[in-house]
Design an enzyme around this catalytic site. Structure first.
Site, short mmCIF file in Angstrom:
data_model
loop_
_atom_site.label_atom_id
_atom_site.label_comp_id
_atom_site.label_asym_id
_atom_site.label_seq_id
_atom_site.Cartn_x
_atom_site.Cartn_y
_atom_site.Cartn_z
N GLY A 124 100.16 91.46 -34.05
CA GLY A 124 100.43 92.89 -34.23
C GLY A 124 101.60 93.15 -35.17
N LEU A 127 100.95 91.53 -40.45
CA LEU A 127 100.66 90.48 -41.44
C LEU A 127 99.17 90.10 -41.37
CD1 LEU A 127 103.83 88.22 -41.09
CD2 LEU A 127 103.42 90.08 -42.70
N ASP A 174 93.42 93.65 -47.08
CA ASP A 174 93.81 92.52 -46.24
C ASP A 174 92.80 91.38 -46.33
OD1 ASP A 174 95.68 94.36 -45.57
OD2 ASP A 174 94.92 94.72 -43.54
N TYR A 224 96.47 105.89 -38.84
CA TYR A 224 95.94 105.31 -40.08
C TYR A 224 94.68 106.09 -40.51
CZ TYR A 224 94.10 101.90 -43.38
OH TYR A 224 93.61 101.30 -44.52
C1 GLA Z 1 96.30 98.12 -43.48
C2 GLA Z 1 94.85 98.17 -43.96
C3 GLA Z 1 94.77 97.96 -45.48
C4 GLA Z 1 95.71 98.90 -46.21
C5 GLA Z 1 97.11 98.86 -45.60
C6 GLA Z 1 98.02 99.90 -46.19
O1 GLA Z 1 96.83 96.84 -43.66
O2 GLA Z 1 94.08 97.19 -43.30
O3 GLA Z 1 93.44 98.13 -45.91
O4 GLA Z 1 95.21 100.21 -46.26
O5 GLA Z 1 97.08 99.06 -44.20
O6 GLA Z 1 98.26 99.62 -47.52
#
Ligand code: GLA
Length: 387
Positions: A124, A127, A174, A224
Site C-alpha cells: 500500500g 510503489l 504502473d 482517484y
Molecule cells: C496510480 C495509477 C496510475 C497513475 C497514477 C497517478 O498509480 O495506477 O495509472 O494514474 O496513480 O499518476
C-alpha cells in the site's frame, strides 16, 4: 531468495515438484503524475524491489494462492470456474483478475495452479505492489501455457483487470513501467499512443530515495476515480471549443486560451494540472537528456506544488515529507509519487546528504504527524523475468 521461497512453497503445498520461480518489479514515477489517463506523458522506472512468485500447474481446475506477506490468511482457494471478484478473496482478486482478463481476450487457461508470492515492496505504499502482482501473474500464465502475448500486452491485460475486475479506473503507467522496465533507465511514455523511449537515469553522485508516509490510503481509490471523472468532464467541456482527444494535446498557452469553456473552477484547476504536468514532464526529460539534473529537480518540485494546490491529492503527510526534504541541502528535487492521498514521495538526493536527509526528514515527520516514515534508497531495475 529463490531457495527460501521454493522451500516455503514446499512447506505450504507439501512438495515443490514442477515449480518455476519468477520476479516482477515495483515502480516509481519520477515525474508525470495523473497524466496517464489524460493522454499525457509519464516518466516512471522499474525498481529492483518487487514481487517474487513460485508457481506450478495442476491437473485440475483448482487455484491455490499463498502470500508470505499475508501468511495469517493461509492458503486461499478458488477455481478457474469462479473467476469473479469476491471481497473475502482479498489480495487474490489481483491474480484472479488477470486470469479473468486473459480469458476475456480469448485465451483459455487449461489447468489450475498453485502459486506462492513474496513481495518486498512495502504494501500500500504507492510503489505499485498490485500492478507488480498483475504483471507477474500474466508472465506466469505465459510461461506455463505459452500464450502469445508481448510484455506490452501483459501491461494492458493487467490494466484491464484492474479497471474491470478490481474497480480502479487506473491508467496504463504502473503496469507498463513494470512490464517494460529496463535497468538504469526510466521510460518516457506517451500514453496517447503508447510510444516510448528509454532514457538513461545517470544520477552521478546522487540516488533515488523513497519516503513512505505509512498513511493508510483509505478513501484513495474512490478519490482517484473522482479525479479521473473531473478530468473527463473538463475534457468534454473543452471539446466544445477545441478539437482535442485528451488534455495532453494542449500546450499551456492553448489551455489558458480555452479554459473558460470549463464551467467549474475546481475542474479548471484539475485540468490545468493535467496540461501543465504533461508539458513539465516533456521539459524535464529534455533537461535530463541534457544532463541538467538541477533543472530536472526543479520540475519535480513544481510537479508537487501542482499536485498539492491544483490537483489536491497530497495531504499533510506527503506535504510534510516533501517540504522537509526541500529544506535539506543536497536534495535535487522532491515530490509525491503515484496516486497520492498517502503513499510515498520520491527524492533525488546527493550521496553525501542521504544520511542527513533520512534523519532530518524522518524526525520532522514524526514530530508533526505522530508516527514514523520509512526510507528506501532504491535502484532502477529490469522488467519481469523467470529466475
Ligand atoms: C496510480 C495509477 C496510475 C497513475 C497514477 C497517478 O498509480 O495506477 O495509472 O494514474 O496513480 O499518476
Amino acid at each position: 531468495m529463490v531457495e527460501t521461497i521454493t522451500k516455503k512453497f514446499e512447506e505450504v503445498y507439501g512438495d515443490a515438484k514442477g515449480v518455476k520461480v519468477f520476479f516482477a518489479p515495483g515502480r516509481v514515477n519520477l515525474i508525470g503524475e495523473h497524466t496517464d489517463y489524460n493522454g499525457g506523458h509519464v516518466f516512471p522506472c522499474a525498481l529492483t524491489i518487487g514481487t517474487y512468485g513460485v508457481a506450478r500447474e495442476r491437473q485440475d481446475r483448482k487455484l491455490r494462492f499463498y502470500s508470505m506477506n499475508f501468511s495469517h490468511l493461509g492458503i486461499i482457494e478458488s477455481s478457474l470456474d469462479d473467476l469473479e471478484p469476491h471481497k473475502e478473496a482479498g489480495w487474490t482478486n489481483y491474480p484472479k483478475g488477470v486470469m479473468w482478463a486473459f480469458e476475456k481476450r480469448g485465451f483459455q487457461i487449461p489447468r489450475g495452479m498453485d502459486i506462492l508470492l513474496n513481495g518486498n515492496i512495502p504494501n500500500g505504499s504507492g510503489l505499485s505492489s498490485s500492478a507488480s502482482i498483475e504483471v507477474l501473474t500474466g508472465y506466469i500464465l505465459r510461461a506455463f501455457f505459452g500464450f502469445e502475448v508481448s510484455n506490452q500486452d501483459l501491461a494492458l491485460i493487467g490494466q484491464y483487470s484492474e479497471n474491470n475486475f478490481n474497480g480502479v479506473n487506473c491508467g496504463i503507467m504502473d503496469q507498463f513501467a513494470i512490464a517494460m522496465g529496463k535497468k538504469e533507465h526510466a521510460i518516457f511514455l506517451d500514453t496517447a499512443d503508447l510510444s516510448y523511449v528509454y532514457a538513461p537515469v545517470k544520477l552521478e553522485g546522487a540516488k533515488i530515495v523513497i519516503a513512505c508516509s505509512n498513511k493508510k490510503r483509505g478513501l484513495g481509490d474512490s478519490k482517484y476515480n473522482e479525479r479521473r471523472s473531473e478530468c473527463e468532464t473538463a475534457l468534454a467541456e473543452l471539446q466544445q471549443v477545441v478539437d482535442i482527444k485528451g488534455l495532453g494535446d494542449l500546450s499551456e498557452e492553448q489551455f489558458e486560451e480555452y479554459k473558460s469553456a470549463i464551467k467549474d473552477p475546481v475542474r479548471v484547476r484539475r485540468a490545468k494540472h493535467a496540461v501543465y504536468e504533461n508539458q513539465r514532464t516533456i521539459k524535464a526529460v529534455e533537461a535530463l537528456k541534457a544532463n541538467n539534473i538541477v533543472q530536472f529537480g526543479q520540475m519535480m518540485n513544481a510537479s508537487h506544488v501542482s499536485l498539492r494546490d491544483d490537483y489536491e491529492v497530497t495531504g499533510i503527510e506527503l506535504d510534510t515529507l516533501v517540504e522537509e526534504a526541500w529544506k535539506v541541502e543536497g536534495v535535487i528535487g522532491s515530490r509525491m509519487t503515484g496516486a497520492g492521498f498517502g503513499g510515498c514521495t520520491v527524492s533525488l538526493v546527493k550521496d553525501e546528504a542521504i544520511d542527513t536527509f533520512i534523519k532530518q526528514v524522518g524526525e520532522a515527520y514524526c514530530a508533526k504527524i505522530g508516527y514514523n516514515a520509512d526510507f528506501y534508497v532504491v535502484e532502477v531495475g529490469d522488467g519481469p523475468c523467470e529466475l
